[in-house]
Design a protein around this motif. Structure first.
Motif, PDB file in Angstrom:
ATOM      1  N   PHE A 167      -2.371   1.443  -5.989  1.00 22.63           N
ATOM      2  CA  PHE A 167      -3.523   0.770  -6.848  1.00 22.63           C
ATOM      3  C   PHE A 167      -4.676   0.772  -6.105  1.00 22.63           C
ATOM      4  N   SER A 168      -5.040   1.268  -5.023  1.00 19.71           N
ATOM      5  CA  SER A 168      -6.117   1.257  -3.993  1.00 19.71           C
ATOM      6  C   SER A 168      -7.387   1.987  -4.718  1.00 19.71           C
ATOM      7  N   LYS A 169      -7.070   3.310  -5.454  1.00 18.08           N
ATOM      8  CA  LYS A 169      -8.011   4.077  -5.711  1.00 18.08           C
ATOM      9  C   LYS A 169      -8.204   3.905  -7.190  1.00 18.08           C
ATOM     10  N   THR A 170      -7.403   3.885  -8.092  1.00 20.09           N
ATOM     11  CA  THR A 170      -7.576   3.700  -9.379  1.00 20.09           C
ATOM     12  C   THR A 170      -8.007   2.233  -9.891  1.00 20.09           C
ATOM     13  N   ALA A 177       5.887  13.428  -2.324  1.00 19.75           N
ATOM     14  CA  ALA A 177       4.670  13.908  -3.130  1.00 19.75           C
ATOM     15  C   ALA A 177       3.447  12.493  -3.329  1.00 19.75           C
ATOM     16  N   ASP A 178       2.617  13.011  -2.376  1.00 15.94           N
ATOM     17  CA  ASP A 178       1.821  11.767  -2.180  1.00 15.94           C
ATOM     18  C   ASP A 178       0.452  12.023  -3.349  1.00 15.94           C
ATOM     19  N   GLU A 179       0.821  11.107  -4.322  1.00 16.55           N
ATOM     20  CA  GLU A 179      -0.232  11.153  -5.560  1.00 16.55           C
ATOM     21  C   GLU A 179      -1.212  10.265  -5.515  1.00 16.55           C
ATOM     22  N   ILE A 180      -1.459   9.646  -4.550  1.00 23.15           N
ATOM     23  CA  ILE A 180      -2.498   8.447  -4.882  1.00 23.15           C
ATOM     24  C   ILE A 180      -3.697   8.856  -5.493  1.00 23.15           C
ATOM     25  N   TYR A 181      -4.198   9.876  -5.538  1.00 22.55           N
ATOM     26  CA  TYR A 181      -5.327  10.480  -6.099  1.00 22.55           C
ATOM     27  C   TYR A 181      -5.148  10.960  -7.631  1.00 22.55           C
ATOM     28  N   GLU A 182      -3.902  10.467  -8.140  1.00 22.43           N
ATOM     29  CA  GLU A 182      -3.402  10.974  -9.358  1.00 22.43           C
ATOM     30  C   GLU A 182      -4.249  11.132 -10.631  1.00 22.43           C
ATOM     31  N   TYR A 220      -4.634  18.025   6.663  1.00 23.40           N
ATOM     32  CA  TYR A 220      -3.847  17.032   5.856  1.00 23.40           C
ATOM     33  C   TYR A 220      -4.361  15.619   6.157  1.00 23.40           C
ATOM     34  N   TRP A 221      -3.908  14.690   5.568  1.00 20.68           N
ATOM     35  CA  TRP A 221      -4.243  13.171   5.804  1.00 20.68           C
ATOM     36  C   TRP A 221      -3.908  12.764   6.956  1.00 20.68           C
ATOM     37  N   VAL A 222      -4.705  11.871   7.832  1.00 21.30           N
ATOM     38  CA  VAL A 222      -4.594  11.521   9.049  1.00 21.30           C
ATOM     39  C   VAL A 222      -3.304  10.725   9.510  1.00 21.30           C
ATOM     40  N   LEU A 244       3.449  16.834   0.311  1.00 17.36           N
ATOM     41  CA  LEU A 244       2.451  17.489  -0.463  1.00 17.36           C
ATOM     42  C   LEU A 244       1.607  16.593  -1.015  1.00 17.36           C
ATOM     43  N   ASN A 245       0.308  16.564  -0.575  1.00 18.81           N
ATOM     44  CA  ASN A 245      -0.728  15.555  -1.117  1.00 18.81           C
ATOM     45  C   ASN A 245      -1.491  16.293  -2.183  1.00 18.81           C
ATOM     46  N   ASN A 246      -1.517  15.738  -3.445  1.00 23.94           N
ATOM     47  CA  ASN A 246      -1.901  16.309  -4.557  1.00 23.94           C
ATOM     48  C   ASN A 246      -2.452  15.337  -5.451  1.00 23.94           C
ATOM     49  N   TRP A 269      -6.140  -5.340  -1.386  1.00 26.24           N
ATOM     50  CA  TRP A 269      -5.048  -6.092  -1.897  1.00 26.24           C
ATOM     51  C   TRP A 269      -3.740  -5.483  -1.361  1.00 26.24           C
ATOM     52  N   ARG A 270      -3.570  -4.166  -0.883  1.00 22.82           N
ATOM     53  CA  ARG A 270      -2.434  -3.663  -0.282  1.00 22.82           C
ATOM     54  C   ARG A 270      -1.370  -3.526  -1.482  1.00 22.82           C
ATOM     55  N   LEU A 271      -1.395  -2.747  -2.329  1.00 19.94           N
ATOM     56  CA  LEU A 271      -0.209  -2.560  -3.144  1.00 19.94           C
ATOM     57  C   LEU A 271      -0.036  -1.031  -3.524  1.00 19.94           C
ATOM     58  N   GLY A 284       0.717  -1.017  -0.119  1.00 21.62           N
ATOM     59  CA  GLY A 284       0.033  -0.229  -0.040  1.00 21.62           C
ATOM     60  C   GLY A 284       0.730   1.306  -0.016  1.00 21.62           C
ATOM     61  N   ALA A 285       0.171   2.251  -0.316  1.00 18.80           N
ATOM     62  CA  ALA A 285       1.115   3.600  -0.370  1.00 18.80           C
ATOM     63  C   ALA A 285       1.149   4.057   1.038  1.00 18.80           C
ATOM     64  N   LYS A 286       0.448   3.540   2.140  1.00 15.40           N
ATOM     65  CA  LYS A 286       0.564   3.934   3.289  1.00 15.40           C
ATOM     66  C   LYS A 286       2.007   3.324   3.770  1.00 15.40           C
ATOM     67  N   GLN A 287       2.487   2.174   3.315  1.00 13.94           N
ATOM     68  CA  GLN A 287       3.738   1.553   3.632  1.00 13.94           C
ATOM     69  C   GLN A 287       4.929   2.507   2.824  1.00 13.94           C
ATOM     70  N   ASN A 289      -5.644  16.446  -3.015  1.00 11.17           N
ATOM     71  CA  ASN A 289      -5.595  16.421  -1.734  1.00 11.17           C
ATOM     72  C   ASN A 289      -6.819  15.503  -0.954  1.00 11.17           C
ATOM     73  N   ASN A 290      -6.335  14.689   0.048  1.00 13.54           N
ATOM     74  CA  ASN A 290      -7.476  14.402   1.071  1.00 13.54           C
ATOM     75  C   ASN A 290      -7.315  15.106   2.261  1.00 13.54           C
ATOM     76  N   PRO A 291      -8.132  15.803   2.675  1.00 10.70           N
ATOM     77  CA  PRO A 291      -9.603  15.680   2.493  1.00 10.70           C
ATOM     78  C   PRO A 291     -10.290  16.762   1.842  1.00 10.70           C
TER      79      PRO A 291
HETATM   80  N1  PMP Z   1      -2.565   8.786   1.091  1.00 11.70           N
HETATM   81  C1  PMP Z   1      -3.808   9.302   1.013  1.00 11.70           C
HETATM   82  C2  PMP Z   1      -3.847  10.678   1.175  1.00 11.70           C
HETATM   83  C3  PMP Z   1      -4.712   8.486   1.197  1.00 11.70           C
HETATM   84  O1  PMP Z   1      -6.026   9.064   1.243  1.00 11.70           O
HETATM   85  C4  PMP Z   1      -4.629   6.848   1.643  1.00 11.70           C
HETATM   86  C5  PMP Z   1      -5.643   6.169   1.829  1.00 11.70           C
HETATM   87  N2  PMP Z   1      -5.969   5.432   0.937  1.00 11.70           N
HETATM   88  C6  PMP Z   1      -3.224   6.538   1.489  1.00 11.70           C
HETATM   89  C7  PMP Z   1      -2.234   7.559   1.029  1.00 11.70           C
HETATM   90  C8  PMP Z   1      -2.909   4.998   1.529  1.00 11.70           C
HETATM   91  O2  PMP Z   1      -3.549   4.453   0.401  1.00 11.70           O
HETATM   92  P1  PMP Z   1      -3.162   2.779   0.437  1.00 11.70           P
HETATM   93  O3  PMP Z   1      -4.447   1.953   0.272  1.00 11.70           O
HETATM   94  O4  PMP Z   1      -2.698   2.660  -0.863  1.00 11.70           O
HETATM   95  O5  PMP Z   1      -2.400   2.375   1.536  1.00 11.70           O
END
Ligand code: PMP
Ligand code: GLU
Length: 397
Positions: free
Chosen positions: A233-236, A200-205, A122-124, A168-170, A242-244, A97-100, A172-174
Protein backbone atom coordinates in the motif's frame (compact mmCIF):
# COMPACT_ATOMS: atom_id res chain seq x y z
CA UNK A 1 30.78 -11.21 19.96
CA UNK A 2 27.95 -10.36 17.54
CA UNK A 3 26.21 -12.36 14.85
CA UNK A 4 28.61 -12.43 11.91
CA UNK A 5 25.95 -12.11 9.23
CA UNK A 6 24.26 -9.24 11.07
CA UNK A 7 27.51 -7.32 11.46
CA UNK A 8 28.01 -7.47 7.70
CA UNK A 9 24.58 -6.03 6.91
CA UNK A 10 24.78 -2.49 5.58
CA UNK A 11 22.04 -0.09 6.68
CA UNK A 12 19.55 0.92 3.96
CA UNK A 13 21.32 3.73 2.12
CA UNK A 14 18.00 5.19 0.92
CA UNK A 15 16.60 5.46 4.43
CA UNK A 16 19.93 6.60 5.87
CA UNK A 17 20.32 9.44 3.38
CA UNK A 18 16.72 10.47 3.78
CA UNK A 19 17.24 10.72 7.56
CA UNK A 20 20.42 12.74 7.01
CA UNK A 21 18.55 15.16 4.70
CA UNK A 22 15.73 15.50 7.26
CA UNK A 23 18.25 16.23 10.02
CA UNK A 24 20.01 18.92 7.97
CA UNK A 25 16.62 20.48 7.17
CA UNK A 26 15.68 20.52 10.84
CA UNK A 27 18.95 22.37 11.51
CA UNK A 28 17.78 25.10 9.17
CA UNK A 29 19.64 24.14 5.96
CA UNK A 30 17.67 24.63 2.73
CA UNK A 31 18.04 21.06 1.54
CA UNK A 32 16.15 19.70 -1.44
CA UNK A 33 15.58 16.04 -0.70
CA UNK A 34 15.19 13.80 -3.74
CA UNK A 35 16.39 10.68 -1.95
CA UNK A 36 13.58 8.54 -0.73
CA UNK A 37 10.86 6.95 -2.84
CA UNK A 38 7.92 8.27 -0.89
CA UNK A 39 4.87 9.93 -2.51
CA UNK A 40 4.56 13.51 -1.29
CA UNK A 41 0.76 13.17 -1.26
CA UNK A 42 -1.27 12.90 1.91
CA UNK A 43 -2.84 9.49 2.54
CA UNK A 44 -6.35 9.91 1.02
CA UNK A 45 -8.97 11.09 3.54
CA UNK A 46 -11.29 8.12 3.04
CA UNK A 47 -8.46 5.81 4.14
CA UNK A 48 -7.74 7.91 7.23
CA UNK A 49 -11.46 7.79 8.07
CA UNK A 50 -11.25 4.04 7.49
CA UNK A 51 -8.55 3.77 10.16
CA UNK A 52 -10.81 5.54 12.67
CA UNK A 53 -13.67 3.24 11.66
CA UNK A 54 -11.34 0.28 12.33
CA UNK A 55 -10.46 1.56 15.81
CA UNK A 56 -14.12 2.13 16.66
CA UNK A 57 -15.02 -1.35 15.47
CA UNK A 58 -12.40 -2.84 17.77
CA UNK A 59 -9.64 -3.69 15.28
CA UNK A 60 -7.12 -2.84 17.95
CA UNK A 61 -6.07 -6.35 18.99
CA UNK A 62 -3.92 -9.10 17.50
CA UNK A 63 -5.39 -10.34 14.26
CA UNK A 64 -4.56 -13.74 12.75
CA UNK A 65 -0.88 -13.62 11.73
CA UNK A 66 -1.76 -13.78 8.05
CA UNK A 67 -4.17 -10.83 8.29
CA UNK A 68 -7.86 -9.99 8.59
CA UNK A 69 -10.35 -11.75 6.34
CA UNK A 70 -11.93 -8.48 5.18
CA UNK A 71 -8.64 -7.24 3.74
CA UNK A 72 -7.74 -10.61 2.22
CA UNK A 73 -11.11 -10.76 0.47
CA UNK A 74 -10.51 -7.31 -1.06
CA UNK A 75 -7.00 -8.33 -2.13
CA UNK A 76 -8.44 -11.43 -3.86
CA UNK A 77 -10.75 -9.14 -5.89
CA UNK A 78 -7.94 -6.71 -6.71
CA UNK A 79 -5.66 -9.57 -7.81
CA UNK A 80 -8.36 -10.78 -10.19
CA UNK A 81 -9.22 -7.44 -11.71
CA UNK A 82 -5.84 -5.70 -11.81
CA UNK A 83 -3.23 -8.48 -11.87
CA UNK A 84 -5.30 -11.13 -13.73
CA UNK A 85 -4.39 -13.54 -10.96
CA UNK A 86 -6.74 -16.13 -9.52
CA UNK A 87 -5.97 -16.78 -5.88
CA UNK A 88 -8.06 -17.35 -2.80
CA UNK A 89 -7.60 -16.03 0.70
CA UNK A 90 -5.43 -18.97 1.78
CA UNK A 91 -2.81 -17.83 -0.76
CA UNK A 92 -2.36 -14.45 0.94
CA UNK A 93 -0.07 -13.29 3.72
CA UNK A 94 -0.36 -9.70 4.92
CA UNK A 95 2.81 -8.22 6.40
CA UNK A 96 4.42 -5.11 7.80
CA UNK A 97 5.23 -3.56 4.43
CA UNK A 98 6.40 -5.21 1.23
CA UNK A 99 9.79 -5.18 2.91
CA UNK A 100 8.70 -7.80 5.40
CA UNK A 101 7.12 -9.86 2.60
CA UNK A 102 10.47 -9.89 0.83
CA UNK A 103 12.29 -10.88 3.98
CA UNK A 104 9.77 -13.65 4.74
CA UNK A 105 10.05 -14.96 1.20
CA UNK A 106 13.84 -14.95 1.06
CA UNK A 107 14.17 -16.43 4.53
CA UNK A 108 11.67 -19.18 3.72
CA UNK A 109 13.43 -20.38 0.59
CA UNK A 110 17.13 -19.73 0.85
CA UNK A 111 19.47 -22.23 2.53
CA UNK A 112 23.15 -21.59 3.34
CA UNK A 113 25.05 -21.07 0.07
CA UNK A 114 21.98 -21.15 -2.15
CA UNK A 115 22.34 -18.66 -4.97
CA UNK A 116 19.90 -15.84 -5.52
CA UNK A 117 20.08 -14.15 -8.90
CA UNK A 118 19.64 -10.39 -8.61
CA UNK A 119 19.64 -8.32 -11.80
CA UNK A 120 21.65 -5.12 -11.32
CA UNK A 121 20.83 -2.26 -10.75
CA UNK A 122 18.80 -3.62 -7.85
CA UNK A 123 16.92 -2.21 -4.92
CA UNK A 124 19.16 -1.80 -1.87
CA UNK A 125 17.58 -4.33 0.50
CA UNK A 126 17.67 -7.53 -1.59
CA UNK A 127 21.37 -8.33 -1.13
CA UNK A 128 21.24 -7.65 2.61
CA UNK A 129 18.22 -9.90 3.09
CA UNK A 130 19.95 -12.69 1.17
CA UNK A 131 23.02 -12.19 3.37
CA UNK A 132 20.93 -12.55 6.54
CA UNK A 133 19.41 -15.77 5.19
CA UNK A 134 22.92 -17.14 4.58
CA UNK A 135 22.54 -17.23 0.81
CA UNK A 136 24.75 -15.84 -1.89
CA UNK A 137 23.66 -12.95 -4.10
CA UNK A 138 24.60 -13.46 -7.73
CA UNK A 139 24.57 -9.98 -9.18
CA UNK A 140 23.89 -10.06 -12.89
CA UNK A 141 24.69 -6.87 -14.77
CA UNK A 142 22.18 -5.52 -17.24
CA UNK A 143 22.98 -2.81 -19.75
CA UNK A 144 21.57 0.57 -20.64
CA UNK A 145 21.46 -0.68 -24.25
CA UNK A 146 18.84 -3.19 -23.12
CA UNK A 147 16.98 -0.66 -20.95
CA UNK A 148 18.58 -2.31 -17.89
CA UNK A 149 16.45 -5.42 -18.31
CA UNK A 150 17.64 -8.95 -17.75
CA UNK A 151 17.51 -11.40 -20.68
CA UNK A 152 17.36 -15.19 -20.49
CA UNK A 153 20.81 -15.22 -22.11
CA UNK A 154 22.18 -13.36 -19.05
CA UNK A 155 20.32 -15.74 -16.77
CA UNK A 156 21.70 -18.81 -18.57
CA UNK A 157 25.23 -17.50 -18.13
CA UNK A 158 24.74 -17.27 -14.38
CA UNK A 159 22.86 -20.49 -13.79
CA UNK A 160 24.61 -23.06 -11.58
CA UNK A 161 23.46 -26.11 -9.68
CA UNK A 162 23.08 -23.85 -6.63
CA UNK A 163 20.75 -21.33 -8.30
CA UNK A 164 17.51 -21.21 -6.37
CA UNK A 165 15.77 -17.86 -6.73
CA UNK A 166 15.44 -14.95 -9.15
CA UNK A 167 14.36 -11.59 -7.74
CA UNK A 168 12.53 -9.68 -10.43
CA UNK A 169 11.56 -6.11 -9.62
CA UNK A 170 9.08 -4.81 -12.17
CA UNK A 171 8.65 -1.81 -12.54
CA UNK A 172 12.20 -1.35 -11.39
CA UNK A 173 13.66 0.76 -8.63
CA UNK A 174 16.06 2.53 -9.45
CA UNK A 175 16.03 2.39 -13.28
CA UNK A 176 12.30 2.83 -13.96
CA UNK A 177 12.43 -0.03 -16.48
CA UNK A 178 9.24 -1.97 -17.19
CA UNK A 179 9.21 -5.46 -18.71
CA UNK A 180 6.93 -6.28 -21.63
CA UNK A 181 4.66 -9.29 -21.61
CA UNK A 182 6.83 -11.22 -24.07
CA UNK A 183 9.99 -10.54 -22.04
CA UNK A 184 8.19 -11.81 -18.94
CA UNK A 185 6.98 -14.95 -20.74
CA UNK A 186 10.57 -15.76 -21.65
CA UNK A 187 11.86 -15.16 -18.13
CA UNK A 188 8.98 -17.09 -16.56
CA UNK A 189 9.50 -20.08 -18.84
CA UNK A 190 13.23 -19.98 -18.13
CA UNK A 191 12.46 -20.18 -14.39
CA UNK A 192 10.07 -23.11 -14.91
CA UNK A 193 12.62 -24.95 -17.11
CA UNK A 194 15.36 -24.49 -14.54
CA UNK A 195 13.29 -24.97 -11.40
CA UNK A 196 13.95 -21.44 -10.14
CA UNK A 197 11.57 -19.64 -7.78
CA UNK A 198 10.70 -16.10 -8.84
CA UNK A 199 10.23 -13.44 -6.18
CA UNK A 200 8.28 -10.85 -8.15
CA UNK A 201 8.52 -7.48 -6.39
CA UNK A 202 5.65 -5.57 -7.98
CA UNK A 203 5.32 -2.77 -5.42
CA UNK A 204 5.27 -0.18 -8.28
CA UNK A 205 2.64 -2.10 -10.30
CA UNK A 206 0.28 0.89 -10.59
CA UNK A 207 3.05 3.22 -11.69
CA UNK A 208 3.57 2.42 -15.37
CA UNK A 209 3.21 5.30 -17.80
CA UNK A 210 3.51 3.83 -21.28
CA UNK A 211 2.34 0.22 -21.04
CA UNK A 212 0.04 -1.72 -18.77
CA UNK A 213 1.64 -3.63 -15.93
CA UNK A 214 1.84 -7.40 -16.41
CA UNK A 215 2.22 -9.71 -13.41
CA UNK A 216 4.61 -12.49 -14.33
CA UNK A 217 2.56 -15.03 -12.34
CA UNK A 218 -0.43 -14.37 -14.61
CA UNK A 219 1.32 -15.76 -17.68
CA UNK A 220 0.83 -19.52 -17.08
CA UNK A 221 -0.08 -21.98 -14.35
CA UNK A 222 3.51 -23.29 -14.33
CA UNK A 223 4.96 -19.81 -13.86
CA UNK A 224 2.37 -19.02 -11.20
CA UNK A 225 3.37 -22.13 -9.24
CA UNK A 226 6.96 -20.93 -9.11
CA UNK A 227 6.24 -17.29 -8.25
CA UNK A 228 5.78 -15.32 -5.04
CA UNK A 229 4.19 -11.99 -5.97
CA UNK A 230 4.70 -9.06 -3.61
CA UNK A 231 2.91 -5.75 -3.45
CA UNK A 232 1.68 -3.26 -0.89
CA UNK A 233 0.00 0.00 0.00
CA UNK A 234 3.01 2.33 0.44
CA UNK A 235 3.21 3.68 -3.11
CA UNK A 236 -0.30 3.37 -4.54
CA UNK A 237 -2.09 4.93 -1.56
CA UNK A 238 0.72 7.11 -0.17
CA UNK A 239 0.81 4.91 2.95
CA UNK A 240 4.55 4.43 3.51
CA UNK A 241 4.38 4.94 7.26
CA UNK A 242 1.40 2.64 7.81
CA UNK A 243 3.62 -0.35 6.96
CA UNK A 244 1.27 -2.59 5.02
CA UNK A 245 2.17 -5.06 2.30
CA UNK A 246 1.13 -8.51 1.12
CA UNK A 247 2.35 -11.45 -0.84
CA UNK A 248 0.57 -14.18 -2.77
CA UNK A 249 1.92 -17.60 -3.59
CA UNK A 250 1.15 -21.30 -3.35
CA UNK A 251 -0.22 -22.43 0.00
CA UNK A 252 2.91 -24.36 1.05
CA UNK A 253 5.18 -21.35 0.92
CA UNK A 254 2.55 -19.09 2.51
CA UNK A 255 2.40 -21.53 5.43
CA UNK A 256 6.15 -21.32 5.99
CA UNK A 257 6.22 -17.54 5.70
CA UNK A 258 3.27 -17.34 8.07
CA UNK A 259 5.17 -19.40 10.66
CA UNK A 260 8.22 -17.12 10.40
CA UNK A 261 6.08 -14.01 10.71
CA UNK A 262 4.23 -15.46 13.70
CA UNK A 263 7.54 -15.45 15.60
CA UNK A 264 8.83 -12.09 14.42
CA UNK A 265 6.22 -9.33 14.11
CA UNK A 266 3.04 -11.50 14.27
CA UNK A 267 0.21 -9.71 12.43
CA UNK A 268 0.63 -6.43 10.60
CA UNK A 269 -0.77 -3.46 12.53
CA UNK A 270 -4.50 -4.14 12.93
CA UNK A 271 -5.57 -0.53 12.31
CA UNK A 272 -3.44 -0.28 9.17
CA UNK A 273 -5.00 -3.54 7.97
CA UNK A 274 -8.50 -2.16 8.42
CA UNK A 275 -7.48 1.07 6.67
CA UNK A 276 -6.04 -1.02 3.83
CA UNK A 277 -9.32 -2.89 3.60
CA UNK A 278 -11.21 0.41 3.28
CA UNK A 279 -8.60 1.65 0.75
CA UNK A 280 -9.49 -1.22 -1.58
CA UNK A 281 -13.19 -1.50 -0.72
CA UNK A 282 -14.00 2.17 -1.38
CA UNK A 283 -11.39 2.95 -4.00
CA UNK A 284 -13.90 3.23 -6.84
CA UNK A 285 -15.97 5.73 -4.83
CA UNK A 286 -13.28 8.02 -3.48
CA UNK A 287 -9.89 7.54 -5.09
CA UNK A 288 -8.81 7.79 -8.65
CA UNK A 289 -5.38 6.20 -9.01
CA UNK A 290 -5.40 7.73 -12.49
CA UNK A 291 -4.99 11.22 -10.97
CA UNK A 292 -1.98 10.05 -9.03
CA UNK A 293 -0.47 8.30 -12.04
CA UNK A 294 -1.09 11.37 -14.23
CA UNK A 295 0.61 13.59 -11.66
CA UNK A 296 3.72 11.38 -11.52
CA UNK A 297 3.71 11.13 -15.31
CA UNK A 298 3.64 14.93 -15.61
CA UNK A 299 6.62 15.21 -13.26
CA UNK A 300 8.43 12.46 -15.14
CA UNK A 301 8.00 14.21 -18.47
CA UNK A 302 9.00 17.63 -17.14
CA UNK A 303 12.10 16.25 -15.39
CA UNK A 304 13.25 14.18 -18.33
CA UNK A 305 12.63 17.11 -20.69
CA UNK A 306 14.51 19.53 -18.47
CA UNK A 307 17.51 17.24 -18.19
CA UNK A 308 17.70 16.47 -21.89
CA UNK A 309 17.42 20.17 -22.86
CA UNK A 310 19.84 21.55 -20.29
CA UNK A 311 22.39 18.87 -19.48
CA UNK A 312 24.78 16.56 -21.25
CA UNK A 313 24.22 13.84 -18.69
CA UNK A 314 22.38 10.78 -20.00
CA UNK A 315 19.51 9.17 -18.21
CA UNK A 316 17.72 5.89 -18.45
CA UNK A 317 14.30 6.94 -19.72
CA UNK A 318 11.95 5.80 -16.94
CA UNK A 319 8.78 3.92 -17.94
CA UNK A 320 7.58 3.16 -14.44
CA UNK A 321 8.04 3.78 -10.68
CA UNK A 322 9.13 7.33 -9.75
CA UNK A 323 12.87 7.51 -10.11
CA UNK A 324 15.34 8.86 -12.63
CA UNK A 325 18.70 7.11 -12.89
CA UNK A 326 21.21 9.70 -14.10
CA UNK A 327 24.57 8.72 -15.59
CA UNK A 328 27.20 10.79 -13.82
CA UNK A 329 30.23 8.98 -15.27
CA UNK A 330 31.29 12.11 -17.30
CA UNK A 331 31.82 13.88 -13.95
CA UNK A 332 34.06 11.18 -12.53
CA UNK A 333 37.74 12.11 -12.36
CA UNK A 334 36.85 15.82 -12.51
CA UNK A 335 37.30 18.17 -9.57
CA UNK A 336 35.44 20.85 -7.71
CA UNK A 337 36.74 23.04 -4.85
CA UNK A 338 39.96 21.01 -4.90
CA UNK A 339 38.12 17.71 -4.42
CA UNK A 340 38.34 15.00 -7.08
CA UNK A 341 35.05 13.24 -7.76
CA UNK A 342 35.93 9.58 -7.99
CA UNK A 343 32.64 7.86 -7.31
CA UNK A 344 28.87 8.22 -7.12
CA UNK A 345 29.33 8.68 -3.36
CA UNK A 346 31.75 11.60 -3.90
CA UNK A 347 29.27 13.17 -6.30
CA UNK A 348 26.31 12.69 -3.97
CA UNK A 349 28.30 14.10 -1.05
CA UNK A 350 29.33 17.14 -3.08
CA UNK A 351 25.74 17.71 -4.17
CA UNK A 352 24.69 17.62 -0.54
CA UNK A 353 27.52 19.66 0.94
CA UNK A 354 27.95 22.30 -1.76
CA UNK A 355 24.57 22.41 -3.51
CA UNK A 356 22.18 21.40 -0.70
CA UNK A 357 20.73 18.58 -2.79
CA UNK A 358 20.25 15.07 -1.40
CA UNK A 359 20.29 12.20 -3.94
CA UNK A 360 21.16 8.49 -3.68
CA UNK A 361 24.52 7.33 -5.08
CA UNK A 362 24.14 4.56 -7.66
CA UNK A 363 26.60 2.32 -5.86
CA UNK A 364 23.83 1.56 -3.35
CA UNK A 365 22.00 -0.07 -6.25
CA UNK A 366 25.13 -1.77 -7.60
CA UNK A 367 26.09 0.82 -10.25
CA UNK A 368 28.68 3.48 -9.46
CA UNK A 369 28.16 5.37 -12.74
CA UNK A 370 24.77 6.69 -11.72
CA UNK A 371 22.88 8.67 -9.10
CA UNK A 372 19.15 8.27 -8.43
CA UNK A 373 16.65 11.05 -7.92
CA UNK A 374 13.05 10.49 -6.90
CA UNK A 375 10.26 12.45 -8.59
CA UNK A 376 7.79 11.53 -5.88
CA UNK A 377 8.59 15.03 -4.56
CA UNK A 378 7.01 18.43 -5.27
CA UNK A 379 7.44 19.42 -8.95
CA UNK A 380 9.21 22.71 -8.26
CA UNK A 381 11.66 21.00 -5.91
CA UNK A 382 12.41 18.33 -8.50
CA UNK A 383 13.27 20.92 -11.16
CA UNK A 384 15.29 23.01 -8.67
CA UNK A 385 17.10 19.84 -7.63
CA UNK A 386 17.90 19.01 -11.26
CA UNK A 387 19.19 22.58 -11.72
CA UNK A 388 21.63 21.93 -8.89
CA UNK A 389 22.93 18.79 -10.59
CA UNK A 390 23.42 20.85 -13.75
CA UNK A 391 25.21 23.52 -11.70
CA UNK A 392 27.62 20.84 -10.49
CA UNK A 393 28.04 19.58 -14.07
CA UNK A 394 28.96 23.12 -15.21
CA UNK A 395 31.27 23.77 -12.24
CA UNK A 396 33.56 20.74 -12.40
CA UNK A 397 36.94 21.00 -14.11
N1 PMP B 1 10.49 -3.04 -3.02
C1 PMP B 1 10.97 -1.96 -3.62
C2 PMP B 1 11.56 -2.09 -4.98
C3 PMP B 1 10.94 -0.71 -2.98
O1 PMP B 1 11.41 0.37 -3.58
C4 PMP B 1 10.41 -0.64 -1.68
C5 PMP B 1 10.48 0.66 -0.94
N2 PMP B 1 9.29 1.17 -0.68
C6 PMP B 1 9.89 -1.81 -1.09
C7 PMP B 1 9.96 -2.99 -1.78
C8 PMP B 1 9.31 -1.83 0.30
O2 PMP B 1 8.11 -1.15 0.40
P1 PMP B 1 7.25 -1.10 1.75
O3 PMP B 1 7.16 0.33 2.12
O4 PMP B 1 5.91 -1.68 1.39
O5 PMP B 1 7.96 -1.93 2.75
N1 GLU C 1 11.95 2.00 -1.38
C1 GLU C 1 12.11 3.39 -1.16
C2 GLU C 1 13.38 3.88 -1.83
O1 GLU C 1 14.04 3.15 -2.52
C3 GLU C 1 12.01 3.70 0.30
C4 GLU C 1 13.24 3.50 1.13
C5 GLU C 1 13.49 2.10 1.58
O2 GLU C 1 12.53 1.42 1.98
O3 GLU C 1 14.65 1.69 1.51
O4 GLU C 1 13.70 5.04 -1.68
Amino acid sequence: MYNIKAIEVKPSITLELSSKAKKLKSEGKEIIDLTVGEPNFKTPDYIIKGAFEGIEKGFTKYTPTSGILELKAEIVKKLKSFNKLDYDISNILISTGAKQCLFNAIYSIVNEDDEVIIPSPYWVSYTEMVRLAGGKSIIVETSKKNDFKIRTKDLDENLTNKSKVLILNNPNNPTGSVYTKSELVEIGNWAVRNNIIIIADEIYERLTYDNEHVSIASLSEEIKNKTITISGFSKTYAMTGWRLGYCVANKDIIKIMNAIQSHTTACANSIAQYAGYVALRDESKYYDTKNMIDEFNKRRKKSVDYISKNSNLNINFPKGAFYIFINISPLKGKSISGKILNSSIDISETLLEEFNLAVVPGIGFGNDDYIRISYAADEKLIIDGIKRIIQLEKSVQ
